[in-house]
Design a protein around this motif. Structure first.
Motif, short mmCIF file in Angstrom:
data_model
loop_
_atom_site.label_atom_id
_atom_site.label_comp_id
_atom_site.label_asym_id
_atom_site.label_seq_id
_atom_site.Cartn_x
_atom_site.Cartn_y
_atom_site.Cartn_z
N ALA A 59 0.82 -1.09 0.10
CA ALA A 59 0.01 0.18 0.06
C ALA A 59 0.76 1.27 0.11
O ALA A 59 0.64 2.25 -0.61
CB ALA A 59 -0.90 0.09 1.23
N PHE A 62 2.68 1.70 -3.26
CA PHE A 62 1.73 1.82 -4.47
C PHE A 62 1.34 3.63 -4.34
O PHE A 62 1.30 4.30 -5.31
CB PHE A 62 0.35 1.23 -4.05
N PHE A 104 -6.59 2.06 -13.79
CA PHE A 104 -7.93 1.81 -13.10
C PHE A 104 -8.06 0.79 -12.40
O PHE A 104 -8.55 0.34 -11.27
CB PHE A 104 -8.82 2.33 -14.26
N LEU A 105 -7.59 -0.25 -13.16
CA LEU A 105 -7.79 -1.77 -12.54
C LEU A 105 -7.21 -1.62 -10.98
O LEU A 105 -7.68 -2.10 -10.19
CB LEU A 105 -7.12 -2.74 -13.50
N ALA A 107 -5.94 0.22 -9.18
CA ALA A 107 -6.40 1.82 -8.34
C ALA A 107 -7.53 1.30 -7.58
O ALA A 107 -7.84 1.38 -6.46
CB ALA A 107 -6.50 3.04 -8.96
N THR A 108 -8.51 0.82 -8.46
CA THR A 108 -9.91 0.48 -7.78
C THR A 108 -9.97 -0.75 -6.96
O THR A 108 -10.26 -0.82 -5.96
CB THR A 108 -10.91 0.15 -8.99
N PHE A 109 -9.20 -1.84 -7.49
CA PHE A 109 -9.26 -3.14 -6.83
C PHE A 109 -8.25 -3.18 -5.60
O PHE A 109 -8.36 -3.90 -4.62
CB PHE A 109 -9.14 -4.33 -7.67
N LEU A 110 -7.28 -2.02 -5.62
CA LEU A 110 -6.60 -2.09 -4.30
C LEU A 110 -7.44 -1.55 -2.98
O LEU A 110 -6.85 -2.29 -2.04
CB LEU A 110 -5.35 -0.73 -4.72
N GLY A 111 -8.50 -0.75 -3.23
CA GLY A 111 -9.27 -0.52 -2.22
C GLY A 111 -10.01 -1.81 -1.60
O GLY A 111 -9.96 -2.00 -0.33
N VAL A 112 -10.39 -2.67 -2.46
CA VAL A 112 -11.02 -3.81 -2.12
C VAL A 112 -10.05 -4.91 -1.32
O VAL A 112 -10.17 -5.27 -0.35
CB VAL A 112 -11.81 -4.68 -3.19
N LEU A 114 -7.27 -3.77 0.11
CA LEU A 114 -6.49 -3.43 1.48
C LEU A 114 -7.73 -3.21 2.60
O LEU A 114 -7.57 -3.79 3.62
CB LEU A 114 -6.15 -1.90 1.17
N TYR A 115 -8.98 -2.89 2.09
CA TYR A 115 -9.84 -2.41 3.26
C TYR A 115 -11.23 -3.55 3.14
O TYR A 115 -12.03 -3.59 3.97
CB TYR A 115 -10.43 -1.13 3.02
N GLY A 116 -11.19 -4.35 1.86
CA GLY A 116 -12.35 -5.32 1.72
C GLY A 116 -12.45 -6.62 2.14
O GLY A 116 -13.45 -7.20 2.16
N SER A 117 -11.48 -7.02 2.92
CA SER A 117 -11.30 -8.52 3.33
C SER A 117 -12.64 -8.93 4.19
O SER A 117 -13.08 -10.16 4.27
CB SER A 117 -10.11 -8.97 3.96
N ARG A 119 -15.41 -7.39 3.99
CA ARG A 119 -16.98 -7.22 3.41
C ARG A 119 -17.14 -7.85 2.10
O ARG A 119 -17.96 -7.97 1.67
CB ARG A 119 -16.85 -5.55 2.84
N PRO B 57 -10.81 3.50 0.82
CA PRO B 57 -10.70 2.55 -0.21
C PRO B 57 -10.82 3.35 -1.63
O PRO B 57 -10.57 2.50 -2.48
CB PRO B 57 -12.05 1.69 0.11
N ALA B 61 -8.28 5.53 -6.70
CA ALA B 61 -8.97 5.18 -8.05
C ALA B 61 -9.48 6.62 -8.39
O ALA B 61 -9.59 7.11 -9.38
CB ALA B 61 -9.98 4.25 -7.91
N TYR B 318 -16.54 -1.65 -12.54
CA TYR B 318 -16.10 -1.88 -11.13
C TYR B 318 -15.72 -0.73 -10.20
O TYR B 318 -15.68 -1.21 -9.12
CB TYR B 318 -14.67 -2.90 -11.56
N PHE B 326 -18.11 -0.84 -0.29
CA PHE B 326 -17.93 -0.12 0.80
C PHE B 326 -19.25 0.77 0.99
O PHE B 326 -19.07 2.05 1.69
CB PHE B 326 -16.86 0.72 0.72
#
Lengths: 452, 336
Positions: A59, A62, A104-105, A107-112, A114-117, A119, B57, B61, B318, B326
């Protein structure tokens, strides 16, 4: 100072700082996926400990990569406006595809990731990890296509001073691409291998001797031992390819001034551009010809053949030696490491200390290698098509100097902050371990950490 | 019209639209990130964690839309990219400095030594503020055609303050939507203050733009156009007044209408953006260069367009997925 030199220094400062972080994230993304898959398969908590530690490093890298990358997309316009005016029809689509298909791929899935485990399902989290790794690699692919094309331009024609595409297939398969891409991806793998081994070695030396630290250190050493011979092979083939397309660069790398058959390999020397010879040279006869042409008496063109169209010799010559020297060191250390770690043994303390010293060796080799190839392309920006001087903007040198000072100050501060934070994270991971073990490990919902 | 269709002349139009769209999405999305960053200044330590968690999150992006916007300017209108960025050399550099500081503070604040956390929070605030002010300042300089008279610079500075206020507005609206309790109440107060500064800014830009640019004056005040375009400023005023009304009654029971300020702010931004786009079209560099003069060769534009048309729906898809993952209030401060 000259505006052109300042603009080049500024761009070099930016790109040098930038490349440190993608070099880590490209391979670290795949490493995290590997670790995650190992965890999914074994449900062994040590893999999750490795994941939790290195995902933080990911993170951080990145973020540093993104912010310095954004700076670059602006500097194309501020520093090299005529680059896009001349070859925009080729560089434009390649850069466009990089942003669209990759940036974009990741950057967007980085959120999931890092923080999405908590959710999303474990499977969706694994897929997100894969997409981030895939995105960073795609990013590297598009950038290396453009960079390779700048070294070996094909598939275009010049009309009124502007490059127009004649064949995208040729551009996407330009001659130096396969070698350069392989070389760069392997260097990323080696960087992360030594970083993992080195930071784990640091924890090991601080008596933080858990299974996860041992496994991470051993994984790093094993990965390095596998990749380094491949890298030496890829580097050799890349060199032969360069000899064919950019002989002036090879001449500078080897400090061969006069065209000769059976050229010696210069181990060390001080190239002298006044006398056009090497001072204090230590040479091995005929070896350069053997390495580059695979023939003891193969001909290598000398720098003097490219009067006014060759790069400065010293930085290319020294940069090449730093890169190769680091590579040889990597080979020795990683193969010795395989023996040290045989059958699950604990490595000797001195070896662990060596691993710590090698933690950032990947950065040194990567940056040295980039200097060789990029300075080696001078005086051109696009080989044979556009010189760097022609691409420069008319921004007065005072403004460039001012912003250069700002960027360099910022980058040095951030680099210090990054390295000290990395070691801080390593210390903290060791301290929190006692409490981590008392928590019942929950296989899908990992223990939470305060803050963001 | 058939001319436009036959010679690939329609391509610059499409790219101008895509570029405008990316910049617009950037302004809304990174707008709330930067706004939240600036509002950190008024928050307690615990609230800061909460506020930053709400954008955690998304920010990577969100910032990518800026890369796409500038990227499209670079690849589709390379000549304009050079002129605009060399004219805005120093503010661009300063803005990048701000974005760098903001971006890295995000990660350093939780990973560096605990005693440095406050420092990184301050860096986060400063970076957000610098980036927002510079962006507004650059918008102002762009509107006056890069002519740096003292009056124009004052106008650009005002534009900087107002864009920063606009970002605070969208940031506060985001917090109203994503948080509860005391912080939500605070966010409502912040939103009301920012709303009025933003309104002043919109009025200032609307008055100055036609005055400094006769071409734009012509466009808006030709007799026929006055009636056609009158709904835009009227509707803008209406949105501002209804937002004030809504904010006055927030938060409500069961958190009803907590999304309304964000929707209202987005509508406000759409209206402003349309007004600016209408004013400057077809120029990409005001009064100097049209989108057709600045455009790359049609063959290059076509190949990017094919990619964009395939990939943009995926990106939107996506992005939507990530927002759904979120969705709702940020309560836990969990990582990984």
């Amino acid at each position: 100072m000259d505006a052109l030199i300042l603009a080049r220094m500024q761009f070099a400062a930016n790109i040098t700082f930038h490349i440190l972080f993608p070099t880590i994230t490209i391979a670290l993304g795949w490493m995290l996926l590997f670790v995650k898959l190992r965890f999914n398969a074994t449900r062994d908590e040590k893999w999750m400990e490795i994941y939790r530690f290195w995902v933080k490093v990911f993170a951080l890298c990145f973020a540093l990569g993104v912010v310095s990358g954004i700076t670059m997309s602006f500097q194309f316009g501020t520093n090299w406006p005529n680059f896009m005016k001349t070859v925009g029809n080729i560089a434009g689509p390649l850069l466009g595809y990089e942003v669209l298909s990759a940036f974009f791929l990741e950057a967007t899935f980085l959120g999931v990731m890092l923080y999405g485990s908590k959710r999303v399902s474990n499977r969706a989290h694994t897929i997100a990890t894969f997409l981030v790794a895939f995105g960073t690699t795609m990013s590297a692919f598009w950038i290396i296509v453009l960079n390779s094309w700048m070294h070996t331009p094909v598939g275009f024609e010049m009309i009124d001073g502007k490059a127009h595409v004649t064949s995208w297939v040729e551009i996407l398969t330009n001659p130096s691409l396969p070698y350069r891409l392989t070389h760069v991806l392997l260097s990323s793998g080696l960087t992360i291998a030594f970083l993992m081994a080195g930071i784990s070695a640091y924890r090991w030396l601080r008596n933080d001797r858990t299974q996860s630290v041992y496994t991470a250190m051993r994984t790093g050493v094993t990965l390095a031992a596998i990749l380094i011979p491949l890298q030496i092979l890829a580097g050799d083939m890349h060199g032969i390819n360069t000899l064919k397309h950019q002989p002036a660069k090879i001449a500078a790398m080897e400090a061969v001034w006069e065209t000769q058959k059976g050229a010696p390999l210069v181990l060390f020397a001080v190239p002298n551009k006044e006398t056009k010879t090497n001072d204090f040279a230590i040479e091995i006869p005929k070896l350069a010809s053997l390495v580059l042409t695979h023939d003891l008496n193969g001909e290598i063109k000398g720098i003097n053949e490219f009067e006014g169209k060759h790069p400065p010799v010293k930085p290319v010559f020294y940069g090449f030696r730093v890169m190769v020297g680091t590579g040889v060191l990597m080979l020795v250390v990683s193969w010795f490491g395989l023996w040290q770690f045989r059958k699950g043994r604990h490595p000797h303390k001195l070896f662990v200390r060596a691993l710590l010293w090698m933690a950032f060796s990947g950065w040194i080799a990567t940056v040295a290698g980039w200097y060789v190839t990029e300075i080696g392309r001078q005086p051109y920006l696009v080989h044979g098509v556009l010189t760097t001087a022609e691409a420069a903007s008319a921004v007065p040198s005072g403004k460039i100097g001012l912003t250069l000072v700002m960027y360099v100050g910022l980058y040095i501060t951030l680099l210090i902050a990054f390295v000290s934070t990395l070691f801080h994270l390593a210390r903290k991971a060791g301290q929190s371990l006692d409490t981590a073990h008392t928590v019942t490990p929950n296989l899908v919902n990992y223990p939470t950490i305060q803050g963001v | 019209m058939s001319d436009i269709l036959s010679n690939g002349q329609w391509l610059p139009l499409v790219f101008a639209f895509l570029m405008g769209l990316s910049i617009f999405i950037y302004v809304i999305l990174d707008g709330y990130d930067l706004g939240v960053g600036m509002l950190l200044h008024n928050a307690t330590t615990a609230e800061k964690d909460w506020m930053i968690a709400s954008i955690g999150p998304f920010w990577d992006a969100n910032e990518t839309w800026l890369v796409l916007g500038v990227g499209l300017l670079l690849v589709a209108f390379p000549a304009a990219h050079g002129i605009i960025l060399t004219n805005l050399y120093l503010p661009v550099a300063l803005m990048l400095g701000g974005l760098i500081l903001r971006g890295v503070a995000f990660d350093f604040r939780t990973k560096a030594q605990a005693e440095h956390k406050q420092k990184w929070n301050a860096v986060f605030f400063a970076g957000s503020l610098i980036a927002a002010l510079c962006q507004g300042y650059m918008l102002g300089l762009y509107i006056v055609g890069f002519e740096r008279t003292p009056l124009n610079i004052a106008f650009a500075a005002l534009s900087g303050v107002c864009l920063a206020a606009g970002y605070c507005l969208v940031g506060a609206s985001w917090l109203i939507m994503k948080t509860t309790d005391e912080l939500q109440k605070k966010a409502v107060r912040w939103a009301r203050i920012s709303l009025w500064i933003t309104a002043v800014g919109i009025a200032a830009v609307s008055i100055v733009t036609p005055l400094v640019n006769p071409h734009i004056f012509e466009k808006w005040f030709a007799l026929r156009n006055i009636f056609m375009l009158a709904p835009i400023p009227l509707f803008t005023g209406l949105v501002i007044l209804s937002m004030e009304y809504v904010l006055r009654h927030l938060p409500r029971a069961n958190d009803k209408h907590c999304w309304l300020p964000f929707a209202g702010t987005a509508t406000l931004f759409v209206l402003c953006f349309f007004g600016l786009a209408y004013s400057f079209f077809p120029f990409v560099v005001p009064n100097q260069m049209t989108i057709w003069q600045a455009a790359s060769a049609p063959e290059a534009l076509k190949i990017i367009l094919v990619g964009a048309l395939i990939v943009l729906p995926c990106i939107l898809g996506y992005t939507f997925y990530s927002y759904r993952v979120f969705w709702g209030k940020v309560k836990e401060l969990t990582y990984y």
